[in-house]
Design a protein around this motif. Structure first.
Motif, PDB file in Angstrom:
ATOM      1  N   ALA A  73      21.780  91.206  -5.987  1.00 60.47           N
ATOM      2  CA  ALA A  73      22.400  90.339  -4.984  1.00 60.47           C
ATOM      3  C   ALA A  73      22.422  88.886  -5.454  1.00 60.47           C
ATOM      4  O   ALA A  73      23.403  88.163  -5.250  1.00 60.47           O
ATOM      5  N   GLU A  74      21.375  88.477  -6.115  1.00 61.65           N
ATOM      6  CA  GLU A  74      21.294  87.099  -6.611  1.00 61.65           C
ATOM      7  C   GLU A  74      22.341  86.869  -7.708  1.00 61.65           C
ATOM      8  O   GLU A  74      23.017  85.840  -7.720  1.00 61.65           O
ATOM      9  N   GLU A  75      22.482  87.837  -8.630  1.00 62.78           N
ATOM     10  CA  GLU A  75      23.470  87.714  -9.698  1.00 62.78           C
ATOM     11  C   GLU A  75      24.888  87.734  -9.137  1.00 62.78           C
ATOM     12  O   GLU A  75      25.762  87.008  -9.611  1.00 62.78           O
ATOM     13  N   GLN A  76      25.115  88.566  -8.142  1.00 62.85           N
ATOM     14  CA  GLN A  76      26.435  88.648  -7.510  1.00 62.85           C
ATOM     15  C   GLN A  76      26.772  87.308  -6.846  1.00 62.85           C
ATOM     16  O   GLN A  76      27.907  86.838  -6.934  1.00 62.85           O
ATOM     17  N   ALA A  77      25.806  86.659  -6.206  1.00 60.04           N
ATOM     18  CA  ALA A  77      26.026  85.368  -5.563  1.00 60.04           C
ATOM     19  C   ALA A  77      26.371  84.299  -6.601  1.00 60.04           C
ATOM     20  O   ALA A  77      27.264  83.481  -6.418  1.00 60.04           O
ATOM     21  N   GLN A  78      25.651  84.304  -7.729  1.00 52.19           N
ATOM     22  CA  GLN A  78      25.914  83.344  -8.789  1.00 52.19           C
ATOM     23  C   GLN A  78      27.338  83.552  -9.351  1.00 52.19           C
ATOM     24  O   GLN A  78      28.056  82.583  -9.627  1.00 52.19           O
ATOM     25  N   LEU A  79      27.734  84.808  -9.520  1.00 58.54           N
ATOM     26  CA  LEU A  79      29.048  85.112 -10.044  1.00 58.54           C
ATOM     27  C   LEU A  79      30.141  84.630  -9.079  1.00 58.54           C
ATOM     28  O   LEU A  79      31.131  84.032  -9.491  1.00 58.54           O
ATOM     29  N   THR A  80      29.951  84.877  -7.809  1.00 56.12           N
ATOM     30  CA  THR A  80      30.919  84.462  -6.804  1.00 56.12           C
ATOM     31  C   THR A  80      31.033  82.934  -6.798  1.00 56.12           C
ATOM     32  O   THR A  80      32.133  82.386  -6.698  1.00 56.12           O
TER      33      THR A  80
END
Length: 151
Positions: A139-146
Motif C-alpha cells: 500500500a505504501e509503494e502504491q501510494a508513492q507511485l500514485t
C-alpha cells in the motif's frame, strides 16, 4: 628460377592422389576397367577406413580390387558386385551407405532433437509470458507511485 618452378611442380605432383591399382590388376577391356574403377571408388578399405580400395595400398584392398574385377569379368552387374561385397563385409565397406531405417535414424535424430528442443523452449516461453513476475506492490509503494504519476 627454373629450380623454383621445378620445386613447385614436384610439390603439386606429391599432393595429387596416388592410386594404388597395380598394372597387373588392370583389366584388358577399358569399359570393364572403368566399371571396376568406379566400383572401387565406392568401397572403403577396411584397413585404412578413410580411403577407397582404389587409393589404398593395403593387402586387403588389393584383394577386394581383384574380387571386384573377378566379379565384373564373370558378368555380374555393378549392383550385384556391391551386394556380394556388402554381404561378406557389411554395410561399413560402402563409403556412401545405402539409405535404410538405421541410416534414416542416424541422420534424422539430430534434426528431431533440435526441433523438440526448439518446441519445448517455445512452450516454456509462452507459459512464462502469461505469468506476472515479482510481487505485488504494498500500500505504501502504491501510494508513492500514485504520487509520482500525478506530478
Amino acid at each position: 628460377m627454373i629450380r623454383c618452378l621445378f620445386l613447385v611442380l614436384a610439390m603439386m605432383l606429391m599432393a595429387a592422389p596416388a592410386f594404388a591399382v597395380n598394372p597387373d590388376e588392370v583389366l584388358a577391356d577399358p569399359a570393364l576397367e572403368a566399371r571396376a574403377r568406379a566400383l572401387s571408388a565406392e568401397l572403403r578399405c577396411m584397413v585404412c577406413q578413410n580411403q577407397s580400395i582404389d587409393d589404398s595400398n593395403a593387402d586387403l584392398a588389393k584383394d577386394l580390387r581383384l574380387l571386384v574385377r573377378e566379379r565384373i569379368t564373370d558378368g555380374d552387374s555393378d549392383e550385384a558386385v556391391l551386394n556380394y561385397i556388402v554381404s561378406r563385409y557389411g554395410e561399413f565397406v560402402l563409403l556412401k551407405p545405402r539409405f535404410s531405417m538405421k541410416t534414416g535414424l542416424l541422420w534424422g535424430a539430430p534434426v528431431l532433437l533440435v526441433l523438440a528442443g526448439g518446441l519445448s523452449l517455445l512452450f516454456l516461453a509462452r507459459r512464462r509470458a502469461g505469468k506476472p513476475t515479482g510481487s505485488k506492490l504494498t500500500a505504501e509503494e502504491q501510494a508513492q507511485l500514485t504520487e509520482l504519476l500525478k506530478k
